[in-house]
Design a protein around this motif. Structure first.
Motif, PDB file in Angstrom:
ATOM      1  N   GLN A   1       0.715  -1.221   0.035  1.00 42.23           N
ATOM      2  CA  GLN A   1      -0.078  -0.116   0.134  1.00 42.23           C
ATOM      3  C   GLN A   1       0.915   1.424  -0.140  1.00 42.23           C
ATOM      4  O   GLN A   1       0.537   2.199  -0.705  1.00 42.23           O
ATOM      5  CB  GLN A   1      -0.984  -0.180   1.333  1.00 42.23           C
ATOM      6  N   LEU A   2       1.947   1.143   0.679  1.00 44.98           N
ATOM      7  CA  LEU A   2       2.756   2.203   0.861  1.00 44.98           C
ATOM      8  C   LEU A   2       3.615   2.539  -0.594  1.00 44.98           C
ATOM      9  O   LEU A   2       3.620   3.643  -0.790  1.00 44.98           O
ATOM     10  CB  LEU A   2       3.867   2.302   2.072  1.00 44.98           C
TER      11      LEU A   2
ATOM     12  N   LYS B   1       1.100   4.572  -2.753  1.00 45.78           N
ATOM     13  CA  LYS B   1       1.233   5.786  -2.493  1.00 45.78           C
ATOM     14  C   LYS B   1       2.384   6.572  -2.923  1.00 45.78           C
ATOM     15  O   LYS B   1       2.231   7.578  -3.424  1.00 45.78           O
ATOM     16  CB  LYS B   1       1.035   6.122  -0.949  1.00 45.78           C
TER      17      LYS B   1
ATOM     18  N   PHE C   1       2.343   9.620  -5.555  1.00 47.61           N
ATOM     19  CA  PHE C   1       3.074  10.804  -5.095  1.00 47.61           C
ATOM     20  C   PHE C   1       4.195  11.260  -6.117  1.00 47.61           C
ATOM     21  O   PHE C   1       3.993  12.533  -6.722  1.00 47.61           O
ATOM     22  CB  PHE C   1       3.702  10.798  -3.608  1.00 47.61           C
TER      23      PHE C   1
END
Ligand code: HEC
Length: 261
Positions: free
Chosen positions: A233-234, A237, A241
């Motif tokens: 999940q990170l 992200k 970004f």
């Protein structure tokens, strides 16, 4: 600087090669299984089944009960009632119930399974659990096509039933037929990819048993890398970004250079 890059590149290549070798060196793996770390219900079932059927012999010395509770949404009372049989402290790791005596019983100490799903791959573990069969020449009456001579008993026999290796003569016949182009491997409709046949039925149907083993392997894959879902999940992200940021940087660059051109 250049040599640093070269070293890093060589290291990466070396690592890739050794992973490939490890994957290839695992012997015959008749089934493939892809874990689903986001399927919490499956992981909960896997944790329960692991505790009930495996934790008597196998520890997971790198996994704490508190972490399982957090990751798999299991409240403390349920952890204590369903998963923790030999300790009261959720800070403990999963240690085997019968560890000291087991070494002598099975000729081989049951290994710690914390990292097994990664060391062996989930497909290997799944195939191993699917591939016990009757072999009277073994001390415990069972053998395994994936790990020949395994000193682990077929602990899931009540659920799966007993598999047998088809008689040598029959096997030869089948091969013979194939030679003559008869080849559908027919005659034994239920021969499984590991070449075994179910001789006595268990409490579960073959489908249910596959799901049962799948849940355990899913749990073992989770145990081998509890942070996987979070990491992925990170990762998403971070990529988002970077995408947005690249776009902004591009707009800024255009703005800065507008008057120059
Ligand atoms: C009665 C004790 C006992 C129980 C219960 C038991 N095992 Fe084992 N297990 C062993 C022993 C002993 C070995 C070592 C086999 C060998 O190398 O010959 C082993 C080996 C293994 C291996 C192979 C590890 C490796 O990398 O070689 C896996 C995977 C495994 N067990 C999974 C399980 C799972 C999953 C369960 C529960 C469904 C389970 N075991 C229940 C005794 C047990």
């Amino acid at each position: 600087m250049k040599s640093l890059f070269l070293t890093a590149g060589a290291l990466a290549l070396g690592l890739m090669a050794s992973f490939g070798a490890a994957a290839a060196g695992g012997g015959h793996v008749p089934f493939s299984y892809a874990p689903d770390p986001a399927n919490t219900a499956s992981l909960q079932r896997g944790a329960r089944n692991f505790t009930a059927y495996c934790a008597a012999c196998h520890s997971m010395s790198l996994l704490r009960y508190s972490r399982i509770g957090e990751d798999l949404d299991i409240p403390e009372e349920m952890l204590k009632a369903n998963l923790m049989f030999n300790t009261d402290s959720t800070g403990d790791t999963m240690h085997a119930a019968s560890a000291p005596g087991a070494a002598n019983w099975f000729g081989q100490k049951p290994p710690d399974l914390s990292l097994t799903a990664r060391a062996r791959t989930p497909s290997w573990v799944y195939s191993y659990l699917m591939s016990f069969y009757v072999d009277d020449s073994r001390p415990l009456g069972a053998n395994n096509t994936v790990l020949a001579g395994a000193s682990m008993p077929h602990v899931l026999w009540e659920l799966q039933g007993w598999q047998v290796k088809p008689e040598k003569a029959e096997g030869d016949d089948a091969a013979h037929e194939d030679d003559h182009g008869g080849g559908h491997g027919s005659g034994h409709g239920d021969a499984s990819p590991n070449g075994l046949e179910l001789a006595t039925e268990g409490q579960l149907t073959p489908k249910e048993f596959q799901a049962f083993v799948g849940d355990i392997v899913n749990f073992m894959a989770y145990a081998a890398e509890p942070g996987r879902v979070e990491r992925q999940q990170l990762g998403v992200k971070v990529m988002l970004f970077l995408l947005v940021f690249t776009f902004l940087a591009y707009l800024l660059k255009k703005e800065y250079w507008r008057d120059v051109h």
